[in-house]
Motif scaffolding. Structure first.
Motif, PDB file in Angstrom:
ATOM      1  N   ARG A 236       9.485  -9.039   0.427  1.00 46.01           N
ATOM      2  CA  ARG A 236       8.197  -8.590  -0.128  1.00 46.01           C
ATOM      3  C   ARG A 236       7.460  -7.704   0.866  1.00 46.01           C
ATOM      4  O   ARG A 236       6.882  -6.673   0.496  1.00 46.01           O
ATOM      5  CB  ARG A 236       7.361  -9.805  -0.494  1.00 46.01           C
ATOM      6  CG  ARG A 236       6.061  -9.478  -1.153  1.00 46.01           C
ATOM      7  CD  ARG A 236       5.408 -10.725  -1.704  1.00 46.01           C
ATOM      8  NE  ARG A 236       3.999 -10.480  -1.960  1.00 46.01           N
ATOM      9  CZ  ARG A 236       3.105 -11.430  -2.032  1.00 46.01           C
ATOM     10  NH1 ARG A 236       3.457 -12.700  -1.899  1.00 46.01           N
ATOM     11  NH2 ARG A 236       1.846 -11.141  -2.261  1.00 46.01           N
ATOM     12  N   ILE A 237       7.482  -8.088   2.140  1.00 46.95           N
ATOM     13  CA  ILE A 237       6.829  -7.278   3.170  1.00 46.95           C
ATOM     14  C   ILE A 237       7.522  -5.924   3.285  1.00 46.95           C
ATOM     15  O   ILE A 237       6.863  -4.877   3.335  1.00 46.95           O
ATOM     16  CB  ILE A 237       6.819  -8.019   4.525  1.00 46.95           C
ATOM     17  CG1 ILE A 237       5.932  -9.271   4.431  1.00 46.95           C
ATOM     18  CG2 ILE A 237       6.348  -7.093   5.647  1.00 46.95           C
ATOM     19  CD1 ILE A 237       6.067 -10.220   5.609  1.00 46.95           C
ATOM     20  N   ALA A 238       8.847  -5.919   3.311  1.00 47.04           N
ATOM     21  CA  ALA A 238       9.592  -4.667   3.415  1.00 47.04           C
ATOM     22  C   ALA A 238       9.292  -3.758   2.232  1.00 47.04           C
ATOM     23  O   ALA A 238       9.146  -2.533   2.401  1.00 47.04           O
ATOM     24  CB  ALA A 238      11.089  -4.952   3.508  1.00 47.04           C
ATOM     25  N   GLN A 239       9.187  -4.333   1.044  1.00 43.60           N
ATOM     26  CA  GLN A 239       8.875  -3.543  -0.147  1.00 43.60           C
ATOM     27  C   GLN A 239       7.516  -2.855   0.012  1.00 43.60           C
ATOM     28  O   GLN A 239       7.369  -1.668  -0.294  1.00 43.60           O
ATOM     29  CB  GLN A 239       8.889  -4.445  -1.378  1.00 43.60           C
ATOM     30  CG  GLN A 239       8.627  -3.717  -2.670  1.00 43.60           C
ATOM     31  CD  GLN A 239       8.684  -4.668  -3.864  1.00 43.60           C
ATOM     32  OE1 GLN A 239       8.369  -5.856  -3.762  1.00 43.60           O
ATOM     33  NE2 GLN A 239       9.079  -4.141  -5.007  1.00 43.60           N
ATOM     34  N   ARG A 240       6.521  -3.595   0.493  1.00 46.06           N
ATOM     35  CA  ARG A 240       5.182  -3.014   0.681  1.00 46.06           C
ATOM     36  C   ARG A 240       5.216  -1.917   1.753  1.00 46.06           C
ATOM     37  O   ARG A 240       4.608  -0.858   1.589  1.00 46.06           O
ATOM     38  CB  ARG A 240       4.198  -4.125   1.072  1.00 46.06           C
ATOM     39  CG  ARG A 240       2.814  -3.633   1.381  1.00 46.06           C
ATOM     40  CD  ARG A 240       2.125  -3.079   0.125  1.00 46.06           C
ATOM     41  NE  ARG A 240       0.797  -2.606   0.477  1.00 46.06           N
ATOM     42  CZ  ARG A 240       0.449  -1.314   0.498  1.00 46.06           C
ATOM     43  NH1 ARG A 240       1.312  -0.385   0.156  1.00 46.06           N
ATOM     44  NH2 ARG A 240      -0.770  -0.967   0.850  1.00 46.06           N
ATOM     45  N   LEU A 241       5.934  -2.169   2.857  1.00 51.83           N
ATOM     46  CA  LEU A 241       6.010  -1.179   3.927  1.00 51.83           C
ATOM     47  C   LEU A 241       6.785   0.065   3.479  1.00 51.83           C
ATOM     48  O   LEU A 241       6.394   1.189   3.809  1.00 51.83           O
ATOM     49  CB  LEU A 241       6.639  -1.797   5.177  1.00 51.83           C
ATOM     50  CG  LEU A 241       5.814  -2.917   5.831  1.00 51.83           C
ATOM     51  CD1 LEU A 241       6.602  -3.586   6.944  1.00 51.83           C
ATOM     52  CD2 LEU A 241       4.477  -2.399   6.348  1.00 51.83           C
TER      53      LEU A 241
END
Length: 134
Positions: free
Chosen positions: A71-76
């Motif tokens: 989820r963090i990678a998707q946002r970044l």
């Protein structure tokens, strides 16, 4: 491709990549660059700011675990795509040149390495001037 770095607001240089705020509040001082990107989910929660470092670290890492690396990678990646730059520099306030200071940005970097295998380097003006920036 996504290259993550960390730095403090006052040491960031625009040539290092895209500045990304990971603090609850924005800087109250004037920055010499625009700060339009933020990932509030990476800011530590206010209720554990006063905890000792081991407890703070455990609480912050638990929050990161709950969010999850995907989820963090998707946002970044969304920010990287919008900004057309794969170099994101996660920013907060602490001056890590002062050995008495520690910061959630480096706790995030350690967690990210554990979760993804990808290193997150701390930048400084010296790092950039020496030409060691990816």
């Amino acid at each position: 491709m996504l290259n993550l770095f960390t730095n403090r607001y006052q040491a960031f240089l625009p040539a290092q990549g895209v500045p990304v705020r990971i603090t609850l509040g924005a800087p109250r001082f004037k920055l010499p660059y625009p700060l339009t990107c933020a990932v509030r989910e990476l800011a530590p929660r206010r209720e554990y700011f006063s905890l000792p470092l081991p407890e703070f670290t455990a609480a912050y890492r638990a929050d990161l675990d709950q969010l999850g690396a995907m989820r963090i990678a998707q946002r970044l990646r969304q920010i990287a795509d919008e900004e057309a730059d794969h170099r994101l520099v996660l920013l907060c306030f602490e001056d890590l040149a002062d050995a008495r200071q520690w910061c959630h940005r480096r706790i995030f970097a350690s967690w990210w390495k554990d979760a993804t295998g990808d290193a997150v380097r701390e930048l400084s003006p010296m790092t950039y001037e020496q030409g060691t920036l990816m």
